[in-house]
Design an enzyme around this catalytic site. Structure first.
Site, PDB file in Angstrom:
ATOM      1  CG  ASP A   1     -38.078 -17.835  30.614  1.00 15.30           C
ATOM      2  OD1 ASP A   1     -38.406 -16.654  30.388  1.00 15.30           O
ATOM      3  OD2 ASP A   1     -37.323 -18.478  29.866  1.00 15.30           O
ATOM      4  CB  SER A   2     -41.223 -17.105  27.511  1.00 19.17           C
ATOM      5  OG  SER A   2     -39.844 -17.126  27.195  1.00 19.17           O
TER       6      SER A   2
ATOM      7  CE1 TYR B   1     -44.957 -16.742  27.304  1.00 20.10           C
ATOM      8  CE2 TYR B   1     -44.141 -15.506  29.199  1.00 20.10           C
ATOM      9  CZ  TYR B   1     -44.860 -16.568  28.691  1.00 20.10           C
ATOM     10  OH  TYR B   1     -45.475 -17.427  29.540  1.00 20.10           O
ATOM     11  N   GLY B   2     -41.478 -12.475  23.498  1.00 19.94           N
ATOM     12  CA  GLY B   2     -40.941 -11.151  23.137  1.00 19.94           C
ATOM     13  C   GLY B   2     -41.691 -10.413  22.041  1.00 19.94           C
TER      14      GLY B   2
ATOM     15  CB  CYS C   1     -39.229 -14.154  31.848  1.00 20.10           C
ATOM     16  SG  CYS C   1     -39.733 -13.622  30.210  1.00 20.10           S
ATOM     17  CG  ASN C   2     -34.865  -9.551  31.517  1.00 18.27           C
ATOM     18  OD1 ASN C   2     -34.333  -8.743  32.250  1.00 18.27           O
ATOM     19  ND2 ASN C   2     -34.311 -10.731  31.267  1.00 18.27           N
ATOM     20  CB  THR C   3     -40.323 -10.571  27.872  1.00 18.75           C
ATOM     21  OG1 THR C   3     -39.037 -10.649  27.254  1.00 18.75           O
ATOM     22  CG2 THR C   3     -41.322 -10.018  26.891  1.00 18.75           C
TER      23      THR C   3
ATOM     24  CD  GLU D   1     -37.710 -22.192  24.664  1.00 17.79           C
ATOM     25  OE1 GLU D   1     -38.421 -23.207  24.678  1.00 17.79           O
ATOM     26  OE2 GLU D   1     -37.367 -21.578  25.701  1.00 17.79           O
TER      27      GLU D   1
ATOM     28  CB  CYS E   1     -33.461 -11.914  26.765  1.00 17.90           C
ATOM     29  SG  CYS E   1     -34.366 -13.442  26.411  1.00 17.90           S
ATOM     30  CB  THR E   2     -33.538 -15.445  31.359  1.00 18.98           C
ATOM     31  OG1 THR E   2     -34.812 -15.745  30.757  1.00 18.98           O
ATOM     32  CG2 THR E   2     -33.752 -14.446  32.476  1.00 18.98           C
ATOM     33  CG  HIS E   3     -34.534 -17.749  26.156  1.00 18.96           C
ATOM     34  ND1 HIS E   3     -35.579 -17.251  26.884  1.00 18.96           N
ATOM     35  CD2 HIS E   3     -34.937 -18.961  25.701  1.00 18.96           C
ATOM     36  CE1 HIS E   3     -36.584 -18.120  26.873  1.00 18.96           C
ATOM     37  NE2 HIS E   3     -36.215 -19.172  26.156  1.00 18.96           N
TER      38      HIS E   3
HETATM   39  N1  DGL Z   1     -36.471 -15.198  28.542  1.00 24.08           N
HETATM   40  C1  DGL Z   1     -37.266 -14.076  28.344  1.00 24.08           C
HETATM   41  C2  DGL Z   1     -36.660 -12.777  28.820  1.00 24.08           C
HETATM   42  O1  DGL Z   1     -35.878 -12.776  29.738  1.00 24.08           O
HETATM   43  C3  DGL Z   1     -38.186 -13.917  27.189  1.00 24.08           C
HETATM   44  C4  DGL Z   1     -37.905 -14.583  25.949  1.00 24.08           C
HETATM   45  C5  DGL Z   1     -39.057 -14.635  24.995  1.00 24.08           C
HETATM   46  O2  DGL Z   1     -39.856 -15.539  25.158  1.00 24.08           O
HETATM   47  O3  DGL Z   1     -39.139 -13.775  24.096  1.00 24.08           O
HETATM   48  O4  DGL Z   1     -36.971 -11.726  28.317  1.00 24.08           O
END
Ligand code: DGL
Length: 276
Positions: A13-14, A45-46, A76-78, A155, A187-189
């Site tokens: 993941d990011s 990453y977003g 990570c979706n992104t 984070e 988003c997994t976060h």
């Molecule tokens: N956890 C990530 C997701 O599922 C991306 C978060 C990020 O780094 O912006 O999209």
């Protein structure tokens, strides 16, 4: 191959958001050895260009492939939107499990006819998300909201801080005002903010994510290939990260509940042909 494949599964993941997927994988597949890469030095990453996310994802995947993984999970979706296809093209025989916001189950669950999706700018502006809406967003209204600032809060391990709550309230308000009775955590976060989200939206609103579905999809892929590990084979999860290992260790402590000092990922040395 019979079900005695002790090779690890690679997950990245990011940053630490993918731990929300890791825990579902750990719960469903307790015999598997897992390696987790948190690219926290490059999170979020977003708000980065897709090309940059693709390069990071290919680099992390390359690292995991060098560890002889039998499957790769993009937690990570992104990164899935930006790099899923590139990873599958690069390693065509490796099962690559990606993820996307749970729009499909949300459309089945809504009673008000309006679904809210909270995700990163990268996910919401991707061609994959547009395709998802094309496929499943016809009979219901889908309203979207970028969760700006939330990844950084997770984070830092700030799951219940006032600042995090205020950001979430601001992000959820337009979705609730539009009449959404299902909120997709895309988003997994954000999955680590579920309690806070639920306390803001109240019991009438359903909150959903895709972590468990990703774990089930991984299990299916392993079964298809006969690549499950034998019972009792699992070793402790091995964590790698970019960025400051101390900060990541703190986040792992808060989100995963163990005192673990992650190993440092090697610095960018992989030049991949994907930029062609
Ligand atoms: N956890 C990530 C997701 O599922 C991306 C978060 C990020 O780094 O912006 O999209």
């Amino acid at each position: 191959m019979a079900n005695n494949d002790t090779r690890p599964i690679g997950i990245f993941d990011s940053g630490v958001g993918g731990l929300s997927v890791l825990r579902e994988i750990r719960a469903l597949l307790p015999d598997e050895t897992l390696i987790y890469c948190a690219d926290s030095g490059h999170a979020p990453y977003g708000d980065k260009p897709q090309q940059v996310i693709r390069e990071r994802s290919l680099e992390l995947a390359e690292f995991l492939v060098r560890h002889d993984v039998k499957a790769l999970v993009i937690a990570c979706n992104t990164a899935t939107a930006a790099a899923g296809r590139a990873l599958r093209e690069r390693w065509p025989s490796l099962p690559v499990i990606g993820m996307e916001p749970a729009v499909k189950p949300a459309t089945a669950a809504t009673r008000s006819g309006t679904v809210g999706v909270l995700a990163t700018v990268g996910t919401l502006s991707s061609a994959q998300f547009a395709a998802l809406l094309d496929n499943f967003g016809h009979d219901v209204r889908v309203v979207t909201q970028p969760g700006v600032g939330l990844v950084e809060a997770v984070e830092r391990g700030e799951l219940s801080a006032d600042g995090t709550r205020h950001m979430l309230e601001a992000h959820l308000k337009p979705l609730l005002a539009a009449g959404a009775d299902v909120i997709v955590l895309g988003c997994t976060h954000y999955v680590f903010l579920r309690e806070l989200v639920e306390s803001i939206v109240g019991p009438q609103v359903k909150v959903i994510d895709t972590g468990a579905a990703v774990a089930r999809q991984l299990a299916r892929k392993l079964d298809e290939k006969g690549h499950r590990a034998p019972a009792g084979e699992a070793k402790p999860v091995r964590f790698w990260c970019s960025g400051n290992p101390g900060s990541v260790a703190h986040a792992i402590d808060v989100l995963w509940g163990e005192h673990i000092w992650p190993d440092a990922l090697p610095r960018s040395q992989v030049i991949t042909p994907h930029t062609r």
